[in-house]
Structures are given as structure tokens and as C-alpha cells.
Design a protein around this motif. Sequence first.
Motif, short mmCIF file in Angstrom:
data_model
loop_
_atom_site.label_atom_id
_atom_site.label_comp_id
_atom_site.label_asym_id
_atom_site.label_seq_id
_atom_site.Cartn_x
_atom_site.Cartn_y
_atom_site.Cartn_z
N ALA A 99 0.83 -1.21 0.00
CA ALA A 99 0.00 0.00 0.00
C ALA A 99 0.87 1.26 0.00
O ALA A 99 0.61 2.20 -0.75
CB ALA A 99 -0.91 -0.01 1.22
N GLY A 100 1.90 1.27 0.83
CA GLY A 100 2.79 2.42 0.88
C GLY A 100 3.53 2.62 -0.43
O GLY A 100 3.72 3.75 -0.89
N THR A 101 3.92 1.51 -1.05
CA THR A 101 4.60 1.59 -2.35
C THR A 101 3.68 2.17 -3.41
O THR A 101 4.08 3.02 -4.21
CB THR A 101 5.09 0.19 -2.78
OG1 THR A 101 6.09 -0.26 -1.86
CG2 THR A 101 5.67 0.22 -4.19
N SER B 177 -4.95 2.77 4.44
CA SER B 177 -3.75 3.40 3.90
C SER B 177 -4.13 4.48 2.88
O SER B 177 -5.30 4.63 2.52
CB SER B 177 -2.87 2.35 3.21
OG SER B 177 -3.43 1.99 1.97
N SER B 178 -3.10 5.22 2.41
CA SER B 178 -3.36 6.28 1.43
C SER B 178 -3.19 5.79 -0.01
O SER B 178 -3.14 6.61 -0.93
CB SER B 178 -2.43 7.47 1.69
OG SER B 178 -1.08 7.04 1.71
N ALA B 179 -3.09 4.47 -0.21
CA ALA B 179 -3.09 3.93 -1.57
C ALA B 179 -4.45 4.21 -2.19
O ALA B 179 -5.49 3.84 -1.63
CB ALA B 179 -2.81 2.42 -1.54
N ASN B 180 -4.47 4.86 -3.34
CA ASN B 180 -5.74 5.32 -3.91
C ASN B 180 -5.85 4.96 -5.39
O ASN B 180 -4.88 4.49 -6.00
CB ASN B 180 -5.86 6.84 -3.73
CG ASN B 180 -4.69 7.58 -4.36
OD1 ASN B 180 -4.67 7.82 -5.56
ND2 ASN B 180 -3.68 7.92 -3.55
N ILE B 181 -7.02 5.19 -5.96
CA ILE B 181 -7.25 4.79 -7.35
C ILE B 181 -6.54 5.71 -8.34
O ILE B 181 -6.66 5.52 -9.55
CB ILE B 181 -8.75 4.70 -7.67
CG1 ILE B 181 -9.41 6.07 -7.58
CG2 ILE B 181 -9.44 3.71 -6.78
CD1 ILE B 181 -10.83 6.07 -8.11
N GLY B 182 -5.80 6.67 -7.83
CA GLY B 182 -4.91 7.42 -8.71
C GLY B 182 -3.93 6.49 -9.39
O GLY B 182 -3.45 6.78 -10.49
N PHE B 183 -3.62 5.36 -8.74
CA PHE B 183 -2.74 4.35 -9.34
C PHE B 183 -3.35 3.81 -10.62
O PHE B 183 -2.65 3.61 -11.62
CB PHE B 183 -2.50 3.22 -8.34
CG PHE B 183 -1.53 2.17 -8.83
CD1 PHE B 183 -0.18 2.46 -8.98
CD2 PHE B 183 -1.98 0.89 -9.12
CE1 PHE B 183 0.71 1.50 -9.43
CE2 PHE B 183 -1.09 -0.08 -9.56
CZ PHE B 183 0.26 0.22 -9.72
#
Length: 361
Positions: free
Chosen positions: A57-59, A196-202
Motif C-alpha cells: 500500500a505504501g509503495t 492506507s493512502s493507496a488510492n485509485i490514482g494508481f
Amino acid sequence: MKNKDNNRILSAVGVVGKQVGLIVIALILATIFLAVSGYEPLAIVNGIFEGLTLDIAGTIRWATPLILAGLAICVTYKAEVFNLGVDGQLYMGAAAATAVAVNIPKSMNHVAALVLVFLAAMAAGALFAMIPALMKVYLNTNEVVSTLLLNFIAALYVEYLVTGPLRDPEAGTNLNASAILNENTWLPRISYFEPSSANIGFYIAIIVMLVLAFVFFRTAFGHEIKVVGSNPVLAKYSGMKPKKTILQVMAMSGAIAGIVGAVEVTAVQHRLLAGFNPDFGFDGIVVSLLANNNPIGVLFSGIFFGALKNGGINMERITDVPSAVTDIVTAIIFITISAKFVLPRLKRKAAGKKQASEGGK
């Protein structure tokens, strides 16, 4: 046809092998540096490994802006235009996204609100990128200098906004920030990794990568970008318009940079903060160069640097190794990449001098 396909595959494998080799060399040098400095030699390697296994998630959180910044750089480098202003363009994108988001009615549809916010960010980034582009095309200004200097203007403009027109009166005296954005303008997190701050911006970054790959490898415009970059004189005599192409790639680059700003304020910060950008634009240069300015390669190099940055943060938290070591690794990779480009040119120059001296004899 089979031979041509096999040659292309072998060529691609060779390029990937060289890039992996650069990473290995950089990590070996970083390991030596840590050992000499008295730190755990394998700390950075362990940090990257954990970032790709235990803290995905952090990555993803850090890889998202790095991939987009790398794509923004990749677009212009294909045309041999050097946009060092991605940081400024993403600042302007973030400012525009915030200005729209804080004024959108809370009752507006979530998807419609996000579309408006991201369109505003892309437009702001593209327009800001057009300033150095127009200066280059019509005034023959060096875009390296103009884009670099505009970064400071954008950063100061954002600071002005969060201490003036967009300042949140409830933020307190120690925080320069805008009001919290309306929740219907928040970019959703990836539910599997919450909180976590993993978001769909990915996912947005992957879509942008696929679009650029299609443009570069499957369209006449992509071919035109390559020709303009390799030989602008030939492009002009072939009926192409190099100046128009420069304006187009700079606008595309600025729009992608604007997306970075929009992702940061809508998915991570949920507000505009002074100095929120930790030099994503300059890191994007290394991401793009490591990928050999290939949009597909940018995805993987962005993930690598995301793991590197995330690993450095985790490493500082659980060991005595400072996260600044990740900047050293990035610098080493940049130097090794630069050597890859510089050494062949030096060899050609030396060979030319040798031929000239032999011809004189």
C-alpha cells in the motif's frame, strides 16, 4: 517477419537487461556507501523488499505520483524538449483542483465532481506549461531555464493562496492550508488496502500510461513526435510542423502534471498545503530516464522508485538509517544513467578526433 519479431524481442530484452543492470550497480554502490558510513549495508535492499512484499500500500501511494511525473517527462523527452517544470505544473494543477473542489456543491454527483476537479487541474497544468513552450517556439528561449524558474513562481503562488484567498481560518496559526475539500471530491482509496493512502490514482496512472503507449507506438502523431525529436529539420521538410508539435507535447506534459496535483489534494491531503510536493517532478526525470523514456517502462520504474521511497521511510522508522539514504540511491542511479548516455558520446567524440588526426597525417 519472424526474424524481425525475434530481433525486436531481443532488443527489448537487451534494453530491460541494461536498465536492471543500472539498478543493480546503484544498489551495490549504495550498499558500499552504507557499510563505509557505519550503517547496516543491506538496509536499503531490505527496505525495497519490504515495500514490494509487506507494505504494498505504501509503495502504491508513492509510486502513483512518480509514475505520472515520469510520464509527464517522457512525453516531452520523446520530442527532445526538456520540461523541468513538472513540479510547478503540478502545483498549479493542485491549486486549480482545490479552487474548484471547495466551491462544488456537496449535493453534486461524486463522479461528476471528480471529473470537474481533474479537468480543472489538467487545464491549469497545461496552460502553465504553455508559457515556456510559447517562449521556446516564438522567442527561442531555453526551456530548461524557463521551466525550472517557473517552478518557484508556482510554489510561491500556492503559498500565497493558502495564506490568503484559500486559507482555512480554522487551520490554526501553524498550518498554511486550504479548507478540507468536500467529500464528494475525494478520490477513493483502494478498498483492499484501507486505511492506507493507496488510492485509485494508481489506476489513473495506468490508464495514462496505456494512452501514451498507444499514441507513441500506434499513431501518426507518435511517429511525428519521434521524428521531431530526432531530426527537426527533416521533420520540417517532410511537411511536419515542429513548433506545433512542441506546443502539443508541452500541453500534454502539463496536463499529466496537473493530474499529479489533483491526485495529491483529492486522495492524500484532502486539502491544499504549502510545500506539499516533495520534488515529484525531479524524481520523475530519473523514473523516465531509467525507463529509457518508454511509457510502459515508466510504470515499472515508477513502482521501483515508489518501493525505494516507501522503504526509506519505513527504514528510518525502524532502524537508525536516515531516509535521506534513498535520495543518495536515486542520485547514484541518476549518475549511472547519465554515464550510459554520456560515455557513448565521449567515445564517438574521441573516435572522431582520432580519425581527424590520422587523416591529417
